[in-house]
Design a protein around this motif. Structure first.
Motif: not given
Length: 371
Positions: A45-62
């Motif tokens: 994997a070389r590219e990540v698209d998180a634009g379709s994530v419904e909800r994200i908090d600090s745990l997901g970002v970390l």
């Protein structure tokens, strides 16, 4: 009716297998699923698209931040929804990506650590001398203004410092006196001179062991208590409140403790002398076949008042030293529980070390003076 929460998932782009698309909710409620998804992600994997994530908090970002570091990806190039970008940028700003500090073991590093240690000890010495001058000045002011003297607080600390320590000081002094008598008798028995155990115990306890043992006990017992008490007040901002009320923390907290030590340490030293002599008397009576009457008569014939005065003369100096170190370390607490523990340990080590060093210097000086 609340819609069911969608768990996190990773979809692989059909056209580009190295591009990952994140969907679902990347939140604390799905912590296990988030970790499982990232562990199962393709290695290429070389590219990540998180634009379709419904909800994200600090745990997901970390978790995504750590995933990017493990895979060597640029986290700044991850695509996030506009609603999530503020949170992502905030967490990215505070994330500590500094390399861990590695301890150096070379000669230069050891020399540097030695230099820092010497500098810290020099600062502690300067602070102690300055604190001594401040307390002497305020003791002089106390003589001119007796209304500043806090009798109730001083008597309370006299009870804690002196009365409560009597059983421990006398027990240990009695046992040490007995041990000295045993050791002396073991050597003197080869010469048939067991009777000289009386002089050995008397001189040793009157000049050195009584005051030294008492000072060491109070350095461990009282200096630590002073540091912990004042340090706890500093951490609870009570010392700042005292200053805000226009009161002097030295007058209120330090001087009563030092005066209590100055009064009680010589008295405890005298009791330690009696207990140590009683320990020698017990060994003479029960192990060396020296009757108590003969032991006491020998002690009376060989007793010299100067030995007791030499021992008692060191007690106020040790009291002042223990009180100053205990209170100064308490006032230097930074406000955390860890700082209280470190300063308490430091006060005990400093007090015991300086007591032994000063006692050794005083013993050599008295010997050269012929006292």
């Amino acid at each position: 009716m609340t819609a069911p929460a969608n768990p996190p998932n990773i979809e692989i782009d059909a056209e580009d297998g190295s591009r990952l698309r994140l969907v679902g909710q990347w939140t604390l409620g799905f912590a296990d699923e988030v970790g499982a998804c990232l562990r199962a992600a393709p290695e290429d994997a070389r590219e990540v698209d998180a634009g379709s994530v419904e909800r994200i908090d600090s745990l997901g970002v970390l978790q995504l931040l750590r995933f990017a570091r493990r895979r060597g990806l640029a986290f700044e190039e991850f695509g996030f929804h506009d609603d999530h970008r503020t949170l992502v940028e905030a967490i990215g700003d505070v994330a500590d990506d500094r390399p861990t500090h590695k301890r150096e073991y070379g000669f230069a590093a050891a020399l540097a650590r030695l230099g820092f240690a010497v500098q810290d000890n020099w600062r502690e010495t300067i602070a102690l001398v300055s604190f001594l001058g401040e307390n002497l000045a305020k003791l002089g002011r106390l003589l001119k203004e007796p209304s500043r003297f806090r009798l109730t607080s001083t008597v309370h600390h006299m009870e804690q410092v002196g009365l409560d320590a009597v059983p421990l000081v006398m027990l240990l002094s009695y046992l040490v006196g007995a041990v000295i008598a045993f050791l002396g008798a073991t050597i003197l028995a080869d010469f048939g001179a067991e009777i000289f155990v009386v002089e050995l115990v008397s001189v040793a306890f009157l000049r050195e062991f009584a005051v030294l043992l008492t000072a060491i006990i109070l350095a461990g017992r009282t200096a630590s208590a002073f540091t912990a008490q004042i340090g706890a007040m500093v951490s609870r901002e009570e010392v700042d409140a005292i200053r805000t009320l226009g009161l002097d923390p030295v007058d209120l907290l330090v001087l009563p403790r030092i005066i209590a030590l100055l009064v009680m340490l010589p008295l405890l030293t005298f009791l330690a002398m009696i207990a140590g002599l009683a320990g020698g008397l017990s060994v003479g009576a029960f192990s060396l076949e020296i009757p108590p009457q003969a032991y006491l008569a020998r002690m009376q014939d060989t007793f010299q008042l100067r030995h007791m005065l030499v021992g008692l003369s060191k007690a106020p100096l040790f009291a002042l030293l223990i009180g100053l170190i205990g209170c100064l370390e308490g006032l230097q607490v930074q406000g955390t529980a860890q700082s209280v523990g470190e300063r308490t340990t430091s006060s005990v080590v400093q007090a015991i070390s300086l007591v032994i060093v000063i006692d050794a210097a005083a013993a050599i000086w008295f010997m050269h003076m012929g006292w």
